[in-house]
Design a protein around this motif. Structure first.
Motif, PDB file in Angstrom:
ATOM      1  N   ALA A 161       0.838  -1.208   0.000  1.00 42.79           N
ATOM      2  CA  ALA A 161       0.000   0.000   0.000  1.00 42.79           C
ATOM      3  C   ALA A 161       0.868   1.252   0.000  1.00 42.79           C
ATOM      4  O   ALA A 161       0.612   2.205  -0.741  1.00 42.79           O
ATOM      5  CB  ALA A 161      -0.938  -0.006   1.200  1.00 42.79           C
ATOM      6  N   ARG A 162       1.903   1.247   0.823  1.00 48.83           N
ATOM      7  CA  ARG A 162       2.795   2.408   0.881  1.00 48.83           C
ATOM      8  C   ARG A 162       3.455   2.648  -0.472  1.00 48.83           C
ATOM      9  O   ARG A 162       3.477   3.780  -0.973  1.00 48.83           O
ATOM     10  CB  ARG A 162       3.860   2.218   1.966  1.00 48.83           C
ATOM     11  N   ASN A 163       3.983   1.604  -1.089  1.00 48.60           N
ATOM     12  CA  ASN A 163       4.659   1.750  -2.377  1.00 48.60           C
ATOM     13  C   ASN A 163       3.715   2.255  -3.462  1.00 48.60           C
ATOM     14  O   ASN A 163       4.060   3.146  -4.243  1.00 48.60           O
ATOM     15  CB  ASN A 163       5.290   0.421  -2.789  1.00 48.60           C
ATOM     16  N   VAL A 164       2.515   1.695  -3.507  1.00 48.69           N
ATOM     17  CA  VAL A 164       1.529   2.109  -4.512  1.00 48.69           C
ATOM     18  C   VAL A 164       1.106   3.554  -4.298  1.00 48.69           C
ATOM     19  O   VAL A 164       1.055   4.353  -5.245  1.00 48.69           O
ATOM     20  CB  VAL A 164       0.294   1.165  -4.479  1.00 48.69           C
ATOM     21  N   LEU A 165       0.803   3.917  -3.053  1.00 50.56           N
ATOM     22  CA  LEU A 165       0.328   5.279  -2.779  1.00 50.56           C
ATOM     23  C   LEU A 165       1.413   6.325  -3.021  1.00 50.56           C
ATOM     24  O   LEU A 165       1.123   7.410  -3.533  1.00 50.56           O
ATOM     25  CB  LEU A 165      -0.212   5.378  -1.355  1.00 50.56           C
ATOM     26  N   ILE A 166       2.634   6.006  -2.670  1.00 51.81           N
ATOM     27  CA  ILE A 166       3.723   6.955  -2.916  1.00 51.81           C
ATOM     28  C   ILE A 166       3.909   7.151  -4.419  1.00 51.81           C
ATOM     29  O   ILE A 166       4.083   8.278  -4.888  1.00 51.81           O
ATOM     30  CB  ILE A 166       5.022   6.506  -2.206  1.00 51.81           C
ATOM     31  N   ALA A 167       3.829   6.073  -5.181  1.00 48.73           N
ATOM     32  CA  ALA A 167       3.940   6.192  -6.639  1.00 48.73           C
ATOM     33  C   ALA A 167       2.776   7.004  -7.214  1.00 48.73           C
ATOM     34  O   ALA A 167       2.971   7.857  -8.091  1.00 48.73           O
ATOM     35  CB  ALA A 167       3.989   4.807  -7.280  1.00 48.73           C
ATOM     36  N   LEU A 168       1.568   6.766  -6.723  1.00 47.80           N
ATOM     37  CA  LEU A 168       0.407   7.526  -7.200  1.00 47.80           C
ATOM     38  C   LEU A 168       0.526   9.004  -6.826  1.00 47.80           C
ATOM     39  O   LEU A 168       0.236   9.888  -7.640  1.00 47.80           O
ATOM     40  CB  LEU A 168      -0.894   6.952  -6.624  1.00 47.80           C
ATOM     41  N   ALA A 169       0.962   9.268  -5.600  1.00 47.67           N
ATOM     42  CA  ALA A 169       1.112  10.663  -5.171  1.00 47.67           C
ATOM     43  C   ALA A 169       2.165  11.375  -6.020  1.00 47.67           C
ATOM     44  O   ALA A 169       1.967  12.528  -6.432  1.00 47.67           O
ATOM     45  CB  ALA A 169       1.483  10.728  -3.693  1.00 47.67           C
ATOM     46  N   ALA A 170       3.261  10.702  -6.292  1.00 50.16           N
ATOM     47  CA  ALA A 170       4.302  11.306  -7.129  1.00 50.16           C
ATOM     48  C   ALA A 170       3.751  11.613  -8.521  1.00 50.16           C
ATOM     49  O   ALA A 170       4.002  12.686  -9.083  1.00 50.16           O
ATOM     50  CB  ALA A 170       5.511  10.373  -7.219  1.00 50.16           C
ATOM     51  N   ARG A 171       2.983  10.695  -9.080  1.00 54.48           N
ATOM     52  CA  ARG A 171       2.384  10.920 -10.404  1.00 54.48           C
ATOM     53  C   ARG A 171       1.417  12.095 -10.381  1.00 54.48           C
ATOM     54  O   ARG A 171       1.462  12.965 -11.251  1.00 54.48           O
ATOM     55  CB  ARG A 171       1.651   9.657 -10.865  1.00 54.48           C
ATOM     56  N   TRP A 172       0.523  12.111  -9.404  1.00 57.34           N
ATOM     57  CA  TRP A 172      -0.502  13.160  -9.364  1.00 57.34           C
ATOM     58  C   TRP A 172       0.058  14.523  -8.965  1.00 57.34           C
ATOM     59  O   TRP A 172      -0.575  15.545  -9.207  1.00 57.34           O
ATOM     60  CB  TRP A 172      -1.651  12.741  -8.448  1.00 57.34           C
TER      61      TRP A 172
ATOM     62  N   VAL B  23      -2.463   8.417   6.574  1.00 60.21           N
ATOM     63  CA  VAL B  23      -3.058   7.331   7.363  1.00 60.21           C
ATOM     64  C   VAL B  23      -2.044   6.205   7.537  1.00 60.21           C
ATOM     65  O   VAL B  23      -1.907   5.639   8.631  1.00 60.21           O
ATOM     66  CB  VAL B  23      -4.357   6.801   6.712  1.00 60.21           C
ATOM     67  N   LEU B  24      -1.318   5.899   6.477  1.00 65.67           N
ATOM     68  CA  LEU B  24      -0.270   4.872   6.578  1.00 65.67           C
ATOM     69  C   LEU B  24       0.769   5.252   7.626  1.00 65.67           C
ATOM     70  O   LEU B  24       1.206   4.406   8.403  1.00 65.67           O
ATOM     71  CB  LEU B  24       0.415   4.675   5.233  1.00 65.67           C
ATOM     72  N   VAL B  25       1.166   6.516   7.633  1.00 66.91           N
ATOM     73  CA  VAL B  25       2.142   6.979   8.625  1.00 66.91           C
ATOM     74  C   VAL B  25       1.618   6.691  10.032  1.00 66.91           C
ATOM     75  O   VAL B  25       2.360   6.246  10.902  1.00 66.91           O
ATOM     76  CB  VAL B  25       2.434   8.492   8.452  1.00 66.91           C
ATOM     77  N   CYS B  26       0.334   6.909  10.236  1.00 67.98           N
ATOM     78  CA  CYS B  26      -0.272   6.714  11.555  1.00 67.98           C
ATOM     79  C   CYS B  26      -0.497   5.249  11.915  1.00 67.98           C
ATOM     80  O   CYS B  26      -0.407   4.880  13.083  1.00 67.98           O
ATOM     81  CB  CYS B  26      -1.611   7.438  11.624  1.00 67.98           C
TER      82      CYS B  26
ATOM     83  N   TRP C  78       6.527   1.011   9.873  1.00 71.52           N
ATOM     84  CA  TRP C  78       7.132   2.254   9.419  1.00 71.52           C
ATOM     85  C   TRP C  78       7.590   3.025  10.649  1.00 71.52           C
ATOM     86  O   TRP C  78       6.789   3.634  11.346  1.00 71.52           O
ATOM     87  CB  TRP C  78       6.134   3.073   8.607  1.00 71.52           C
ATOM     88  N   GLU C  79       8.867   2.965  10.902  1.00 71.29           N
ATOM     89  CA  GLU C  79       9.424   3.596  12.105  1.00 71.29           C
ATOM     90  C   GLU C  79       9.229   5.105  12.065  1.00 71.29           C
ATOM     91  O   GLU C  79       9.509   5.750  11.058  1.00 71.29           O
ATOM     92  CB  GLU C  79      10.913   3.291  12.230  1.00 71.29           C
ATOM     93  N   THR C  80       8.767   5.645  13.163  1.00 70.88           N
ATOM     94  CA  THR C  80       8.478   7.075  13.257  1.00 70.88           C
ATOM     95  C   THR C  80       9.676   7.925  12.857  1.00 70.88           C
ATOM     96  O   THR C  80       9.529   8.900  12.117  1.00 70.88           O
ATOM     97  CB  THR C  80       8.032   7.430  14.697  1.00 70.88           C
ATOM     98  N   LYS C  81      10.855   7.534  13.302  1.00 70.30           N
ATOM     99  CA  LYS C  81      12.045   8.341  13.004  1.00 70.30           C
ATOM    100  C   LYS C  81      12.438   8.285  11.526  1.00 70.30           C
ATOM    101  O   LYS C  81      13.209   9.107  11.056  1.00 70.30           O
ATOM    102  CB  LYS C  81      13.214   7.913  13.882  1.00 70.30           C
ATOM    103  N   MET C  82      11.893   7.324  10.775  1.00 65.97           N
ATOM    104  CA  MET C  82      12.237   7.176   9.359  1.00 65.97           C
ATOM    105  C   MET C  82      11.208   7.782   8.409  1.00 65.97           C
ATOM    106  O   MET C  82      11.470   7.899   7.209  1.00 65.97           O
ATOM    107  CB  MET C  82      12.405   5.686   9.020  1.00 65.97           C
TER     108      MET C  82
ATOM    109  N   LYS D 163      12.344  11.012   6.444  1.00 62.18           N
ATOM    110  CA  LYS D 163      13.442  10.649   5.545  1.00 62.18           C
ATOM    111  C   LYS D 163      12.911   9.818   4.374  1.00 62.18           C
ATOM    112  O   LYS D 163      13.246  10.088   3.215  1.00 62.18           O
ATOM    113  CB  LYS D 163      14.505   9.865   6.306  1.00 62.18           C
ATOM    114  N   ASP D 164      12.076   8.820   4.663  1.00 61.93           N
ATOM    115  CA  ASP D 164      11.516   7.981   3.602  1.00 61.93           C
ATOM    116  C   ASP D 164      10.670   8.798   2.628  1.00 61.93           C
ATOM    117  O   ASP D 164      10.751   8.609   1.415  1.00 61.93           O
ATOM    118  CB  ASP D 164      10.661   6.855   4.195  1.00 61.93           C
ATOM    119  N   LEU D 165       9.839   9.690   3.171  1.00 62.39           N
ATOM    120  CA  LEU D 165       9.007  10.523   2.305  1.00 62.39           C
ATOM    121  C   LEU D 165       9.862  11.468   1.462  1.00 62.39           C
ATOM    122  O   LEU D 165       9.597  11.660   0.278  1.00 62.39           O
ATOM    123  CB  LEU D 165       7.986  11.317   3.129  1.00 62.39           C
ATOM    124  N   ALA D 166      10.886  12.061   2.072  1.00 62.04           N
ATOM    125  CA  ALA D 166      11.754  12.976   1.325  1.00 62.04           C
ATOM    126  C   ALA D 166      12.460  12.249   0.181  1.00 62.04           C
ATOM    127  O   ALA D 166      12.560  12.780  -0.931  1.00 62.04           O
ATOM    128  CB  ALA D 166      12.769  13.617   2.265  1.00 62.04           C
TER     129      ALA D 166
END
Length: 169
Positions: A94-105, A124-127, A132-136, A139-142
């Motif tokens: 879900a994270r991989n798909v949503l990040i790819a979709l967000a980057a596209r949109w 929501v995934l972050v929460c 998904w470690e809070t400290k990462m 960095k992962d999103l960036a």
């Protein structure tokens, strides 16, 4: 999957463009049931990737992903119809798909509201994503959004809303 996408597209067209109240009510019932169906996730992603889909189809599907993730749980079995049971692998997918979709949109000039819904789903995934470690997270999103600044900014903007949402407590 093509028949299911066609049925979803027909219901959305009926809901948003049809003058007949009975047909709109029927479409509304179908769409409400669709939101809590097992097919919701895959069909919504497929329709979001479809370049010929309308803006209201894209928006509905982006919103559907957000709604489904809010109802997602990390349990062995589904206790409520509205819940989506997610394994650790499914959260990662879900994270991989949503990040790819967000980057596209983020590069679509007319897709701001769609981007907002996708970024809300990422928030929501972050929460909710235990692995998904809070400290990462930042960095992962960036790293993921290095070429998609609007997606990064929108995710950061909507994150406080999701963190404080009564739907995630």
């Amino acid at each position: 999957m093509s028949a299911e996408i066609d049925r979803l597209r027909h219901a959305l067209a009926s809901m948003y463009t049809c003058a007949d109240a009975a047909e709109r009510n029927s479409a509304d019932k179908f769409l409400q049931e669709f939101l809590y169906s097992q097919e919701c996730w895959d069909l919504s992603i497929a329709l979001l990737k479809l370049p010929t889909a309308t803006s209201y189809e894209h928006l509905f599907c982006a919103r559907a992903l957000h709604v489904r993730l809010r109802c997602s749980v990390s349990k062995a079995e589904r206790k409520q119809k509205s819940h989506e049971v997610m394994t650790a692998d499914r959260w990662e997918e879900a994270r991989n798909v949503l990040i790819a979709l967000a980057a596209r949109w983020s590069h679509e000039p007319s897709g701001r509201t769609i981007l907002t819904q996708i970024c809300s789903a990422v928030a929501v995934l972050v929460c909710k994503m235990e692995s998904w470690e809070t400290k990462m997270v930042v960095k992962d999103l960036a790293l993921s959004f290095a070429a998609a600044n609007m997606a990064m900014l929108e995710t950061i903007r909507v994150l406080p809303e999701e963190v404080s949402s009564r739907h995630l407590r």
